[in-house]
Design a protein around this motif. Structure first.
Motif, PDB file in Angstrom:
ATOM      1  N   LYS A  44      62.780 -38.131  20.497  1.00  0.00           N
ATOM      2  CA  LYS A  44      61.590 -38.415  21.289  1.00  0.00           C
ATOM      3  C   LYS A  44      60.868 -39.684  20.863  1.00  0.00           C
ATOM      4  O   LYS A  44      59.745 -39.947  21.289  1.00  0.00           O
ATOM      5  N   PRO A  79      59.542 -42.932  18.038  1.00  0.00           N
ATOM      6  CA  PRO A  79      58.781 -43.110  16.798  1.00  0.00           C
ATOM      7  C   PRO A  79      57.382 -42.506  16.801  1.00  0.00           C
ATOM      8  O   PRO A  79      56.872 -42.197  15.727  1.00  0.00           O
ATOM      9  N   THR A  80      56.762 -42.324  17.956  1.00  0.00           N
ATOM     10  CA  THR A  80      55.439 -41.688  17.923  1.00  0.00           C
ATOM     11  C   THR A  80      55.599 -40.212  17.601  1.00  0.00           C
ATOM     12  O   THR A  80      54.860 -39.651  16.794  1.00  0.00           O
ATOM     13  N   ALA A  81      56.618 -39.605  18.190  1.00  0.00           N
ATOM     14  CA  ALA A  81      56.853 -38.176  17.958  1.00  0.00           C
ATOM     15  C   ALA A  81      57.225 -37.941  16.497  1.00  0.00           C
ATOM     16  O   ALA A  81      56.753 -36.986  15.872  1.00  0.00           O
ATOM     17  N   PHE A 111      63.956 -49.536  13.569  1.00  0.00           N
ATOM     18  CA  PHE A 111      63.659 -50.075  14.894  1.00  0.00           C
ATOM     19  C   PHE A 111      64.690 -51.126  15.263  1.00  0.00           C
ATOM     20  O   PHE A 111      65.215 -51.829  14.405  1.00  0.00           O
ATOM     21  N   ARG A 137      59.963 -58.825  19.881  1.00  0.00           N
ATOM     22  CA  ARG A 137      60.522 -59.998  20.535  1.00  0.00           C
ATOM     23  C   ARG A 137      59.486 -61.018  21.009  1.00  0.00           C
ATOM     24  O   ARG A 137      59.813 -62.175  21.199  1.00  0.00           O
ATOM     25  N   GLU A 168      53.220 -60.074  22.684  1.00  0.00           N
ATOM     26  CA  GLU A 168      52.715 -58.839  23.281  1.00  0.00           C
ATOM     27  C   GLU A 168      53.311 -57.619  22.564  1.00  0.00           C
ATOM     28  O   GLU A 168      52.607 -56.660  22.247  1.00  0.00           O
ATOM     29  N   HIS A 169      54.609 -57.684  22.302  1.00  0.00           N
ATOM     30  CA  HIS A 169      55.250 -56.546  21.660  1.00  0.00           C
ATOM     31  C   HIS A 169      54.877 -56.443  20.186  1.00  0.00           C
ATOM     32  O   HIS A 169      54.806 -55.343  19.640  1.00  0.00           O
ATOM     33  N   LYS A 173      51.798 -54.535  20.094  1.00  0.00           N
ATOM     34  CA  LYS A 173      52.032 -53.108  20.302  1.00  0.00           C
ATOM     35  C   LYS A 173      52.570 -52.461  19.032  1.00  0.00           C
ATOM     36  O   LYS A 173      52.213 -51.334  18.690  1.00  0.00           O
ATOM     37  N   TYR A 207      51.063 -49.515  16.698  1.00  0.00           N
ATOM     38  CA  TYR A 207      51.830 -48.351  16.241  1.00  0.00           C
ATOM     39  C   TYR A 207      51.534 -48.071  14.761  1.00  0.00           C
ATOM     40  O   TYR A 207      51.307 -46.924  14.364  1.00  0.00           O
ATOM     41  N   ASP A 216      69.730 -53.956  14.236  1.00  0.00           N
ATOM     42  CA  ASP A 216      70.589 -53.640  15.348  1.00  0.00           C
ATOM     43  C   ASP A 216      71.830 -52.983  14.751  1.00  0.00           C
ATOM     44  O   ASP A 216      72.462 -53.555  13.865  1.00  0.00           O
ATOM     45  N   GLU A 239      74.650 -52.724  15.778  1.00  0.00           N
ATOM     46  CA  GLU A 239      75.857 -53.561  15.923  1.00  0.00           C
ATOM     47  C   GLU A 239      75.975 -54.560  14.779  1.00  0.00           C
ATOM     48  O   GLU A 239      77.078 -54.939  14.384  1.00  0.00           O
ATOM     49  N   LYS A 277      64.032 -48.334  20.169  1.00  0.00           N
ATOM     50  CA  LYS A 277      63.637 -49.497  20.967  1.00  0.00           C
ATOM     51  C   LYS A 277      62.250 -49.229  21.538  1.00  0.00           C
ATOM     52  O   LYS A 277      61.797 -48.108  21.604  1.00  0.00           O
ATOM     53  N   MET A 278      61.619 -50.284  21.924  1.00  0.00           N
ATOM     54  CA  MET A 278      60.312 -50.106  22.578  1.00  0.00           C
ATOM     55  C   MET A 278      60.369 -50.771  23.936  1.00  0.00           C
ATOM     56  O   MET A 278      61.032 -51.753  24.110  1.00  0.00           O
TER      57      MET A 278
END
Lengths: 840, 332
Positions: A722, A724-726, A758, A764, A767-768, A771, A775, A793, A795, A839-840
């Motif tokens: 659910k 990262p907040t959960a 994360f 990126r 703005e993010h 956010k 958090y 990542d 990968e 991801k956000m």
């Protein structure tokens, strides 16, 4: 030794055939001095200088005890080297390296603590050379990795070896039955560096002398007198050592043909003639005083690095920095950074202990922590200019392992601090610090009895363990019970599960007989039986641990360390034998989510849905869910369809809190024979991923036998779906949540390790980033005591597994510590890849 | 608690919403950290739709190969005989499937999932309130999205009303193809509208989405004025889809509309570059997606469209989304 001027060749860096597909954080903006130091450190074994263990013996004819294997009972990977009934491979090879020290007259007539401090002084002054590492080094204090004789006389030696063997077998039994591990280990505290910087060793020397003189004659001949005499000897070692380093600086002045270096050496010599005996008058002296004081703790304990932490360095050196750099401008900021860089270099040389046998940084797990920022006495934020300078150096040096910064955040942390740490996170894969959350942490420390008007001054040791500074040894990481063992015990009525390949007896009776679970009529009866097993586990842990604690107390005093922890002088007691001002012994619960999820799955399928019987579940566990389709189906259901901790699911969180309360409460019932109060925490270091997991049977949360347990207070890997907040909410609830009036509850005073991964896209753009900042601010309100952030990542990690040559610099957060990804085992690598990347 | 299967849904209980997904820590649907509620059902059928499972108003079943352990429990228990396993995996005969949910209930590994769970207003409110502190720290809140949430206006009005009673900031994400009556009912409980303007040419709009755009544009003008009067906010969102809406004349046309008809009184206009991340969703629904292999926009393409918007006098324009240079697929 002459100061090295040879430019380092970065031998550890192979030229990659193709470049890495993903960008990895690299050091940047380093001054030429800092760059030299960093590069030189990473030459590793190719360096002309290193800090390899030096072994010193009394040459006693009745036998020698040098290596304290008890320090390593909490590292089950070392058991093979410890041996079964002999002194073991490791111990014997250490003894072979030993150099005999010429003992002063009457040595064996001295008390044990006096023998220890006398021997220690002799070695530090006359056997270990005083070296300035390089023309780039501004801090004196070279080799400190020792293995020192425990200076036991014949009677003590014989008795110690007997107790030691008994303790060893008890520790092995505990571990091999799947209970986890335990042992009285070194380090893991914050010495009173503040008092040395502000008042000097002369202050503690005089305090010890005064206390000694106030003793009655009888007391002088007793344990207090012995210890205080040893303390007085110890308190003078730093002065005598500094003097010898000053002489070395003056010798090097003559060798140097650079005016600049001659001036530096002159200043270093003058510094060493003042500190650490006298109070530090400059920032440079403060750093010098700190380093010598610190390295001597590691030298005395013969245990480099782990958990010997600096506390709130930006606070106790903040004023000197302000005076020298900002107000009086005695040195410029870049030079202050170079002083700090020299300090960073020396901290990392702890890893040289086994450098020649290729085991440099065997676990990357040393934790010389430095606590930065946080609250002041009046609820104000105390971030200062030094805080920012230190963070800047860490950022420029990153990736680097030591020292490890813990940044304390609270409701009023300044936005500038958030900006700095977010920038640092953006530039690196694993945040080059741990975030520690004041309100939640302090609630736990108040719970254990730290007064409200002192608690703001706490710090972190080891990885993230909360303790007080200069007056507290809280034995973090000494007891590491595997909570998931309780599930096995309750399912088999207090016995080991039959048929599991473990080097112990199947069906062995260990816990109380809580009966056949088939007979439980409802969840409450089952849960009550589980509670009995967890109570037994904590009791067993305490009893087993207390034996190693008592042996250490009797035979391994550390008088030098004792003068650096408040109340030891006043009480005339060695820190290992009796309590300093605050004294706790931490039980670190391992496998929390594995335990909670297993209970949830049983509740869901056996009691709520009544779809499976205990018989069916036990049969599947005995077969490790393998060999029959029905086992596989059951496993899939348990793993996927029962409620799971970490999703902010009401049912799961409620049970998680209940389980937490029960086991945590249990620890408070006990004390050590040295009068330390047991307390709970959740660090879980490597245990969830290592040997302790290996000895754990399949569990009813759908986990296969021998695979990883859950890490510290984190959800089971992959069970948190659910976001990262959960997860943060669940962690906060498990720790106790908040009172109705908004005040924080934390039932784990030692703190709890929470790692979250994360995807890089969360940062990126501006703005993010805002956010993400929000958090973290919300985490202050709802989350746990400490958070480690990986920005990775998956990968990239897969690419790093396939092309390790491209990712030598890739530092990741494992749990409470960072490690180079390419240097850790494949299993641990896979676990990190398997973590949910949010991801956000 | 959310209803795990269709079988336990009590149809008589009033006012339940059919929820496709609850996304926490949502950062793409309005300011701050949000919880986005994706409701099922949409009157449009955009070729590029990223949530094709949200379009039908009824529930649907999907099979996730990666989660399947191949136990075939589902095949054995399906009362409609609608499932079979062949070498390509589980085949769902969607004609036969009555979406009874038994397979979803029995599937041990959650490889079979039902899309669209019924939530009561109270349960949904309880769920979104769990993240209140994240909204407070970030200026975020709750976003109701879809699908097209006006398809469930009764539920939405009640839910948003209760959100406002609890002091939560609300956003409403709509395609605008709905009745004015619905918008009027929703308006009092919404702080921010996220309003899609996809294609300015109505004939093309009809081809791309299945409906013309007159209603959408008229509603938008009405809404923009009302929002201005109420001091509330409006964000316009335009999906920039290669071979569809990613044309200069479209962006120019929408820009003119914003400047002239909406008086430029919007807080933000997002140009959202197409991504192809929905490919597997279409596969799971047994739908051949015509946009599957469409190349992503180049960064310069979206930037030049952005310039067009600016040139026309639009303000607060932003672009985001995947472009070729960022996509690993296109790097290889």
């Amino acid at each position: 030794m002459a100061e090295s001027k040879k430019p380092p060749t970065n031998a550890s860096c192979k030229t990659p055939v193709t470049g890495p597909k993903f960008k990895v954080a690299e050091p940047h903006n380093l001054s030429s001095r800092a760059k030299w130091l960093r590069d030189y450190y990473f030459q590793g074994n190719d360096r002309e200088w290193n800090n390899q263990y030096m072994v010193f013996s009394t040459g006693a004819s009745w036998g020698e005890r040098i290596w304290n294997e008890g320090d390593f009972y909490i590292v089950p990977d070392t058991y093979a080297f410890i041996g079964e009934n002999t002194k073991g491979l490791y111990n014997m090879s250490i003894e072979l390296m030993a150099k005999n020290v010429k003992l002063p007259e009457g040595f064996w007539k001295l008390s044990l603590p006096e023998r220890r401090s006398t021997f220690f002084e002799e070695v530090m002054l006359n056997y270990i050379p005083q070296e300035i590492i390089s023309t780039n080094d501004l801090i004196a204090g070279g080799q400190f990795n020792t293995q020192l004789s425990k200076c036991l006389n014949e009677k003590e030696y014989v008795q110690f070896e007997k107790e030691n063997l008994r303790n060893r077998h008890a520790a092995f039994k505990y571990h091999k039955n799947g209970f986890g591990n335990l042992g009285a280990t070194g380090g893991h505290l914050i010495a009173d560096y503040k008092i040395i910087i502000e008042k000097g060793f002369k202050f503690v020397f005089r305090k010890a002398k005064k206390t000694y003189e106030s003793l009655t004659e009888k007391e002088k001949n007793g344990s207090k007198g012995k210890e205080l005499r040893a303390m007085m000897i110890s308190a003078e070692i730093p002065r005598n050592l500094a003097k010898k380093y000053a002489e070395e600086c003056r010798r090097l002045i003559k060798e140097s043909n650079s005016k600049q270096r001659q001036d530096e050496l002159e200043q270093m010599a003058q510094n060493l003639e003042i500190v650490p005996w006298e109070p530090a008058q400059t920032f440079w002296q403060g750093m010098q005083s700190l380093w010598l004081t610190h390295m001597l703790i590691m030298a005395e304990e013969s245990y480099p690095g782990p958990g010997t932490s600096f506390g709130r360095l930006d606070q106790y050196l903040g004023e000197l920095f302000e005076k020298d750099v900002i107000k009086e401008k005695n040195i410029d900021r870049d030079f202050a950074k170079d002083i700090f860089s020299s300090f960073v270099f020396h901290c990392n040389t702890a890893y040289d202990a086994q450098i020649k046998i290729g085991m440099q940084g065997i676990t990357s797990g040393f934790g010389q922590l430095m606590t930065l920022s946080g609250l002041g006495p009046n609820g104000e934020d105390v971030t200062n200019d030094l805080t920012y300078m230190i963070l800047e150096v860490f950022d420029e040096w990153a990736p680097i392992l030591e020292p490890k910064p813990n940044v304390r955040l609270h409701k009023n942390s300044p936005d500038k601090l958030y900006e700095v740490i977010l920038d640092m996170i953006t530039r690196s894969q694993g945040a080059p610090f741990i975030l520690n959350f004041d309100e939640r942490s302090m609630a736990g420390l108040v719970l254990e009895g730290i007064p409200e008007d002192e608690v703001w001054d706490y710090g972190c040791v080891g990885c993230l363990e909360n303790t007080m500074c200069g007056n507290d040894r809280s034995g973090t990481v000494n007891c590491n019970p595997n909570l998931a063992k309780s599930i096995e015990l309750v399912l088999w009525g207090g016995k080991n599960m039959p048929g599991f390949k473990r080097p112990t007896k199947a069906n062995r009776k260990l816990g109380p007989n809580t009966g056949d679970p088939e007979k439980f009529e409802n969840w409450e009866e089952f849960f009550a039986a589980w509670k009995k097993q967890i109570e037994f586990m904590i009791k067993y842990t305490v009893e087993d641990y207390n034996r190693t604690e008592l042996t250490r107390a009797k035979y391994m005093p550390t008088p030098y360390l004792s003068i650096l922890v408040d109340d030891c002088i006043e009480k005339g007691v060695d820190i290992r034998a009796g309590p300093p001002k605050y004294a706790f012994m931490t039980i670190e619960g391992v496998g929390f989510a594995t335990t909670v999820d297993s209970l949830l799955a049983i509740k869901h399928y056996v009691f709520d849905k009544k779809e499976y019987s205990f018989k069916q579940i036990k049969e599947a566990l005995e077969n490790d869910f393998k060999g029959k389709k029905e086992y596989e189906i059951l496993r899939a259901k348990l793993a996927n369809k029962a409620p799971k901790y970490g999703n902010n699911d009401d049912e799961a969180d409620t049970l998680a809190k209940e389980v937490m309360d029960i086991w945590a409460q249990e620890t408070w019932k006990y004390k050590t024979p040295t009068d330390y109060q047991f307390r709970p925490g959740m660090l879980s270091w490597n245990y969830w991923a290592g040997n302790d997991a290996f000895y754990t049977i399949a569990t009813p949360n759908g986990r296969y036998a021998g695979t990883f347990l859950s890490n510290a207070i984190c959800p089971t890997s992959g069970a948190d779906t659910k976001g990262p907040t959960a997860v943060a909410n669940s962690v906060g609830i498990a720790l106790g949540g908040k009172e109705d009036n908004g005040s924080y509850i934390n039932v784990l005073p030692n703190g709890a390790s929470h790692t979250i991964t994360f995807n890089p896209n969360i940062l990126r753009n501006k703005e993010h980033k805002e956010k993400f900042k929000a958090y973290i601010k919300a985490y202050v309100e709802n989350g746990g005591t400490a958070l480690q952030i990986n920005i990775i990542d998956s990968e990239m990690l897969i690419d790093a597994q396939q092309h390790p040559e491209n990712y030598g610099n890739l530092l990741v957060r494992v749990t409470g510590y960072n490690a180079y990804f390419t240097s850790i085992g494949k299993e641990l690598q896979d676990e990190i890849i398997a973590r949910k990347s949010h991801k956000m | 608690m959310n209803t795990l299967s269709t079988t336990s849904i009590d149809e008589k209980t009033s006012l339940k919403g059919l929820v496709l997904e609850i996304q926490k820590l949502s950062t793409e649907d309005g300011p701050g950290i949000r919880t986005s509620i994706f409701l099922k059902g949409c009157p449009l059928k955009c070729d590029w739709c990223h949530n094709p499972e949200s379009i039908p108003t009824k529930q649907g079943i999907q099979w996730f190969e990666i989660k399947c352990i191949g136990c075939k429990t589902c095949v054995e228990i399906c009362p409609d005989n609608a499932l079979k396993f062949d070498d390509k995996g589980l085949q769902i005969d969607r004609e036969k499937c009555s979406i009874c949910g038994k397979c979803v209930e029995e599937c041990p590994s959650t490889a079979l999932q039902i899309f669209g769970l019924k939530w009561s207003v109270a349960d949904l409110l309880h769920e979104v309130e769990k993240d209140r502190v994240y909204y407070e720290k970030s200026g975020g809140g709750v976003t109701v999205s879809g699908g097209e949430p006006t398809m469930q206006t009764d539920f939405v009005v009640e839910f948003l009303k209760q959100c406002k009673e609890k002091g939560l900031m609300t956003a409403f994400d709509t395609c605008g193809y709905t009745s004015l009556k619905n918008l009027k009912r929703i308006l009092p409980f919404v702080d921010l509208f996220l309003y899609d303007l996809k294609e300015i040419d109505s004939a093309k709009h009809n081809v791309f989405t299945g409906v013309p755009n007159e209603t959408i544009l008229q509603n938008c003008i009405w809404l923009a004025q009302k929002l201005r009067e109420d001091g509330k906010k409006l964000w316009i969102r335009t999906p920039i889809i290669p071979q569809y809406t990613a044309t200069e004349e479209n962006v120019r046309g929408i820009a003119k509309f914003i400047v002239n008809e909406l008086k430029n009184k919007i807080e933000r206009w997002d140009l959202l570059a197409f991504n192809n991340l929905a490919t597997d969703k279409y596969q799971r629904m047994d739908i051949q997606w015509s946009l599957q292999d469409i190349p992503l926009l180049k960064k310069e393409d979206i930037e030049s469209l952005y310039d067009v918007a600016i040139e026309e006098g639009a303000k607060n324009v932003q672009w985001s989304g995947l472009t070729q240079s960022e996509s690993k697929d296109n790097q290889q």
